[in-house]
Write an enzyme that holds these catalytic residues in place. Structure first.
Site, mmCIF file in Angstrom:
data_model
loop_
_atom_site.group_PDB
_atom_site.id
_atom_site.type_symbol
_atom_site.label_atom_id
_atom_site.label_comp_id
_atom_site.label_asym_id
_atom_site.label_seq_id
_atom_site.Cartn_x
_atom_site.Cartn_y
_atom_site.Cartn_z
ATOM 1 C CE LYS A 1 -3.842 -2.259 0.027
ATOM 2 N NZ LYS A 1 -4.585 -2.326 -1.256
ATOM 3 N NE ARG A 2 3.478 1.140 -4.810
ATOM 4 C CZ ARG A 2 3.217 -0.157 -5.062
ATOM 5 N NH1 ARG A 2 3.114 -1.038 -4.066
ATOM 6 N NH2 ARG A 2 3.088 -0.585 -6.304
ATOM 7 C CB ALA B 1 1.409 6.583 -0.559
ATOM 8 C CG LEU C 1 -5.357 10.071 4.989
ATOM 9 C CD1 LEU C 1 -5.366 9.839 6.495
ATOM 10 C CD2 LEU C 1 -6.328 11.200 4.629
ATOM 11 C CG LEU D 1 -5.637 9.033 -0.162
ATOM 12 C CD1 LEU D 1 -5.157 9.337 -1.574
ATOM 13 C CD2 LEU D 1 -6.236 10.290 0.475
ATOM 14 N N GLY E 1 0.966 13.008 4.036
ATOM 15 C CA GLY E 1 1.315 12.590 5.398
ATOM 16 C C GLY E 1 2.693 11.959 5.489
ATOM 17 C CD GLU F 1 0.911 16.237 7.241
ATOM 18 O OE1 GLU F 1 0.276 15.173 7.091
ATOM 19 O OE2 GLU F 1 0.367 17.300 7.580
ATOM 20 C CD GLU G 1 -1.674 17.045 1.882
ATOM 21 O OE1 GLU G 1 -1.031 17.528 0.919
ATOM 22 O OE2 GLU G 1 -1.138 16.407 2.797
ATOM 23 N NE ARG H 1 -4.393 12.015 -4.043
ATOM 24 C CZ ARG H 1 -4.101 11.635 -5.272
ATOM 25 N NH1 ARG H 1 -5.018 11.711 -6.221
ATOM 26 N NH2 ARG H 1 -2.916 11.165 -5.579
ATOM 27 N N GLY I 1 -3.121 17.298 7.784
ATOM 28 C CA GLY I 1 -3.570 17.146 9.176
ATOM 29 C C GLY I 1 -2.541 16.455 10.039
HETATM 30 C C1 1HE Z 1 -2.732 3.677 -1.392
HETATM 31 C C2 1HE Z 1 -2.182 4.958 -1.248
HETATM 32 C C3 1HE Z 1 -2.785 5.821 -0.288
HETATM 33 C C4 1HE Z 1 -1.079 3.935 -2.786
HETATM 34 N N1 1HE Z 1 -3.819 5.341 0.426
HETATM 35 N N2 1HE Z 1 -3.764 3.254 -0.652
HETATM 36 N N3 1HE Z 1 -1.522 10.567 -0.806
HETATM 37 C C5 1HE Z 1 -1.537 10.590 -2.158
HETATM 38 O O1 1HE Z 1 -2.284 11.309 -2.784
HETATM 39 C C6 1HE Z 1 -0.612 9.619 -2.846
HETATM 40 C C7 1HE Z 1 -1.409 8.502 -3.531
HETATM 41 N N4 1HE Z 1 -0.549 7.476 -4.086
HETATM 42 C C8 1HE Z 1 0.134 7.620 -5.258
HETATM 43 O O2 1HE Z 1 0.163 8.681 -5.865
HETATM 44 C C9 1HE Z 1 0.863 6.429 -5.787
HETATM 45 O O3 1HE Z 1 0.282 5.264 -5.198
HETATM 46 C C10 1HE Z 1 2.379 6.420 -5.475
HETATM 47 C C11 1HE Z 1 3.068 7.489 -6.339
HETATM 48 C C12 1HE Z 1 2.687 6.656 -4.019
HETATM 49 C C13 1HE Z 1 2.975 5.023 -5.855
HETATM 50 O O4 1HE Z 1 2.616 4.687 -7.185
HETATM 51 P P1 1HE Z 1 2.740 3.159 -7.644
HETATM 52 O O5 1HE Z 1 2.407 3.121 -9.118
HETATM 53 O O6 1HE Z 1 4.042 2.588 -7.200
HETATM 54 O O7 1HE Z 1 1.624 2.349 -6.808
HETATM 55 P P2 1HE Z 1 0.039 2.285 -7.037
HETATM 56 O O8 1HE Z 1 -0.287 1.261 -8.091
HETATM 57 O O9 1HE Z 1 -0.546 3.630 -7.225
HETATM 58 O O10 1HE Z 1 -0.471 1.775 -5.619
HETATM 59 C C14 1HE Z 1 -0.192 0.454 -5.167
HETATM 60 C C15 1HE Z 1 -1.240 0.132 -4.122
HETATM 61 O O11 1HE Z 1 -1.089 1.012 -3.012
HETATM 62 C C16 1HE Z 1 -2.654 0.335 -4.618
HETATM 63 O O12 1HE Z 1 -3.482 -0.587 -3.930
HETATM 64 P P3 1HE Z 1 -4.090 -1.896 -4.666
HETATM 65 O O13 1HE Z 1 -4.940 -2.527 -3.606
HETATM 66 O O14 1HE Z 1 -4.847 -1.355 -5.864
HETATM 67 O O15 1HE Z 1 -2.880 -2.718 -5.063
HETATM 68 C C17 1HE Z 1 -2.979 1.735 -4.158
HETATM 69 O O16 1HE Z 1 -4.362 1.961 -4.034
HETATM 70 C C18 1HE Z 1 -2.303 1.715 -2.802
HETATM 71 N N5 1HE Z 1 -2.026 3.069 -2.341
HETATM 72 N N6 1HE Z 1 -1.172 5.106 -2.121
HETATM 73 C C19 1HE Z 1 -4.291 4.101 0.231
HETATM 74 N N7 1HE Z 1 -2.325 7.054 -0.040
HETATM 75 C C20 1HE Z 1 -3.480 13.540 8.011
HETATM 76 S S1 1HE Z 1 -3.758 14.285 6.556
HETATM 77 C C21 1HE Z 1 -2.616 13.719 5.413
HETATM 78 C C22 1HE Z 1 -3.059 14.051 4.035
HETATM 79 C C23 1HE Z 1 -2.371 13.267 2.969
HETATM 80 O O17 1HE Z 1 -1.533 12.442 3.226
HETATM 81 S S2 1HE Z 1 -2.857 13.577 1.363
HETATM 82 C C24 1HE Z 1 -1.809 12.620 0.382
HETATM 83 C C25 1HE Z 1 -2.408 11.306 0.030
#
Ligand code: 1HE
Length: 269
Positions: free
Chosen positions: A22-23, A59, A61, A63, A108, A111, A131, A134, A139
């Site tokens: 889940k990265r 990656a 929070l 999501l 996060g 963070e 953020e 999204r 947070g």
């Molecule tokens: C996840 C998450 C996640 C991956 N929550 N499941 N964070 C983001 O907006 C970043 C979102 N993630 C990405 O942009 C990409 O996943 C990555 C660039 C980090 C990696 O890409 P990649 O091609 O290596 O992996 P992938 O195919 O996108 O993801 C592999 C799996 O990890 C996949 O799950 P699967 O069940 O389909 O295999 C994805 O859904 C899962 N995954 N990232 C849940 N973030 C307290 S407030 C904080 C606010 C924030 O942090 S906002 C930023 C959120």
């Protein structure tokens, strides 16, 4: 199943994010485990190295969990406060923490990395605050910790655009203190972090404690209060049991000199 792995290498604690599938996204359970770890560090541990399995440090929070739970404002407020508590224990726990980064360090994840005292990055590392894209808001402390590293102005720009900051810019701006796996520094980030940890573990315990607990706190104070607190902290550190012997090493010319060109990872070894 645990999302963290922990181990000890002598007096260095190693904590590893272990949800690479889940990265290393941060769900409620992982935040609880981080809080538990930093609440119960054994007294012989002098430095903590934080690593992550897989190609990406974190990656941010989880999501999917966030989506599935359809949180109310109060629910998400509680989530954020849990992140703040856990990350405060990293930053203010009294033990130097070195984050070892690779790939995505986003939302996060940034963070979390911002709560560490030193960030050692593989050349593959990149940073983003997506953020805005999204539909949420930081947070886990970005408005305080990341803003202090990069400036409020720059995190506003990063959050509005959701752009990716590459390793060169991040290094120049102080987000990554060291960059590894490059022609100039071919060592891996984890190896480099462990060598730094060994070096830092040789410092006086009270000095390390003062450095990681007082400087960020003093940054929250007025200049007058800060100087008062600095004097008090220095007085306490001065009572350390090994102060005299360390000073004696200098006076008797046995201590290493402070010279340019010395690799800090090699000093004292
Ligand atoms: C996840 C998450 C996640 C991956 N929550 N499941 N964070 C983001 O907006 C970043 C979102 N993630 C990405 O942009 C990409 O996943 C990555 C660039 C980090 C990696 O890409 P990649 O091609 O290596 O992996 P992938 O195919 O996108 O993801 C592999 C799996 O990890 C996949 O799950 P699967 O069940 O389909 O295999 C994805 O859904 C899962 N995954 N990232 C849940 N973030 C307290 S407030 C904080 C606010 C924030 O942090 S906002 C930023 C959120």
């Amino acid at each position: 199943m645990s999302s963290l792995k922990t181990r000890e290498v002598g007096n260095i604690g190693v904590i590893t994010l272990a949800r690479a599938n889940k990265r290393n996204a941060l769900d409620d359970a992982t935040i609880r485990e981080i809080d538990d770890y930093f609440s119960n560090v054994s007294s012989h541990i002098r430095v903590i190295v934080m690593t992550a399995e897989g190609d990406h440090f974190c990656a941010g929070l989880d999501l999917k969990e966030h989506h599935d739970q359809e949180r109310s404002a109060l629910d998400f407020w509680r989530v954020c406060r849990a992140w703040h508590r856990a990350f405060d224990k990293i930053q203010h726990g009294g033990i130097p923490v070195i984050a070892c980064l690779q790939g995505a360090v986003v939302g996060g994840g940034l963070e979390l990395a911002s709560a560490a005292h030193i960030r050692v990055a593989d050349v593959s590392t990149y940073f983003s605050l997506p953020e805005g894209t999204r539909g949420i808001f930081t947070g886990g402390g970005a408005t305080v910790r990341t803003a202090r590293i990069l400036s409020a102005d720059r995190i506003i720009e990063m959050m509005l655009t959701g752009r990716v900051m590459g390793i060169e810019e991040a290094h120049r701006l102080g987000l990554a203190h060291y960059v590894c796996n490059t022609p100039e520094n071919p060592i891996s980030a984890e190896e480099y972090a462990m060598t730094l940890a060994e070096r830092i573990a040789q410092n006086a315990y009270l000095s390390n404690y003062a450095i990681v607990t007082s400087i960020n706190k003093i940054a929250d104070m007025s200049a007058t209060d800060g100087l008062f607190a600095e004097g008090l902290m220095a007085a306490v550190v001065q009572t350390g049991h090994d102060v005299q012997s360390r000073l004696n090493d200098f006076v008797t010319k046995r201590a290493p000199k402070v010279k340019p060109g010395e690799d800090t990872t090699k000093q004292g070894s």
